[in-house]
Design a protein around this motif. Structure first.
Motif, mmCIF file in Angstrom:
data_model
loop_
_atom_site.group_PDB
_atom_site.id
_atom_site.type_symbol
_atom_site.label_atom_id
_atom_site.label_comp_id
_atom_site.label_asym_id
_atom_site.label_seq_id
_atom_site.Cartn_x
_atom_site.Cartn_y
_atom_site.Cartn_z
ATOM 1 N N LEU A 95 1.177 -1.119 -0.214
ATOM 2 C CA LEU A 95 -0.039 0.180 -0.081
ATOM 3 C C LEU A 95 0.742 1.197 -0.070
ATOM 4 O O LEU A 95 1.639 1.531 0.759
ATOM 5 N N TYR A 99 -3.076 5.520 0.982
ATOM 6 C CA TYR A 99 -4.548 4.429 0.469
ATOM 7 C C TYR A 99 -5.372 4.413 1.522
ATOM 8 O O TYR A 99 -6.138 4.998 0.519
ATOM 9 N N ALA A 203 -7.132 5.085 -4.551
ATOM 10 C CA ALA A 203 -6.062 4.258 -4.894
ATOM 11 C C ALA A 203 -6.019 2.771 -4.791
ATOM 12 O O ALA A 203 -6.470 1.660 -5.143
#
Length: 335
Positions: A95, A99, A203
């Motif tokens: 990530l 995120y 994202a």
């Protein structure tokens, strides 16, 4: 809206991947508490020791269970999670630090019961990983359906980077036993119950995909086999675009045959397409080897998916047997 996030991550024999993923979770800039639920899906190589390394940094729950596949394991984790919004990740993801901030901001601005995010290649990935990322995400290969605002049709979240509210999970009973294909199947059932989905393009995750050429072929072959089953279960979602890889392969073979008779225009079209792929990959990654691998990855994807799609379509059309009986390798036993 008061959102309490729970990450749901099934893992199977990949403790080092979980270390990378948990390390990136520990660096999240999101200021509110969140939960991480790890489900060990019958692994021989346990991740329990790795998970223990992060207990001081993350709110962690760890469950070990017998092997039942990723869909069932995600359901298992969601049933035990404390949050009201679940974020499902594959264990081979990393990530970015912002995120969770990006997810929260998007849902606060426009709430949906289910979202998906794109995947990308981290600069540290090797040429093969970047090439596979290219062929799985490029507008010139998949049409952008895995993470572009202008992708084909209504966005279908993928379970390597997918969020679902507790309410929507309980209303649908979560993932089914088919694999691959469990994520679009869940999405279609969500739509039928009136739940909406959306893409959150900001994202993204870095999807490492520890694959070799044989594993990649097997993966896309199974993707191709699963799609006609989904079309049979959800006929209103069937699209002509799902046939494109098979058409590509048939057209390429026909063009090679035409060469024998001195007809070149077919192969010239394919040569132009392959040149486009090479140059686009080279522009994106700045690496000649990655661009060359991208050509191989595109061919592997189209031939694997196309062959699986045609095989599955044939047997579903001309056999009276159920999909689970025809293709048991695509189904896990439910607990």
């Amino acid at each position: 809206m008061d959102l309490h996030f729970s990450f749901i991550v099934p893992v199977y024999n990949r403790p080092e991947e979980i270390r990378e993923l948990l390390g990136s979770m520990a660096l999240q800039t999101y200021s509110q508490p969140f939960e991480v639920v790890i489900i060990e899906d019958g692994s021989i190589q346990s991740s329990e020791t790795v998970v223990a390394e992060f207990r001081e940094h993350l709110n962690l729950s760890y469950y070990a269970k017998s092997n039942s596949g990723p869909g069932s394991s995600r359901n298992y984790g969601m049933e035990r999670a404390n949050g009201n919004y679940f974020i499902i990740l594959d264990s081979d993801c990393i990530l970015p630090e912002s995120y969770l901030d990006k997810v929260n901001d998007s849902l606060q601005n426009q709430f949906v019961p289910c979202f998906g995010g794109p995947d990308a290649a981290h600069p540290s990935f090797n040429p093969l990983q970047k090439a596979i990322d290219y062929t799985m995400t490029s507008i010139w290969t998949t049409g952008g359906i895995r993470g572009r605002k202008k992708g084909v049709g209504k966005f279908q979240p993928r379970s390597f980077n997918m969020g679902i509210s507790k309410e929507a999970f309980e209303a649908t009973d979560g993932f089914g036993s088919i694999h691959p294909g469990e994520d679009p199947d869940l999405t279609f059932r969500l739509w039928k119950k009136g739940y909406d989905t959306k893409l959150i393009p900001e994202a993204n995750v870095y999807h490492r995909r520890r694959l070799n050429w044989n594993k990649f072929f097997t993966q896309v072959y199974k993707f191709g086999m699963a799609r006609p089953i989904l079309n049979k279960w959800h006929p209103d979602t069937s699209r002509i675009t799902y046939w494109f890889p098979a058409f590509f392969c048939i057209g390429l073979l026909a063009s090679l045959v035409l060469l024998v008779f001195g007809i070149f225009w077919g192969m010239l079209l394919y040569a132009a397409y392959f040149l486009l792929i090479f140059m686009d990959s080279l522009r994106k990654y700045g690496n000649v080897l990655t661009a060359f691998y991208s050509l191989l990855a595109v061919c592997t994807q189209f031939f694997g998916y196309g062959y699986g799609f045609l095989k599955s379509s044939f047997w579903l059309t001309f056999s009276n047997r159920r999909p689970r009986e025809l293709f048991p390798e695509l189904f896990f036993k439910t607990n």
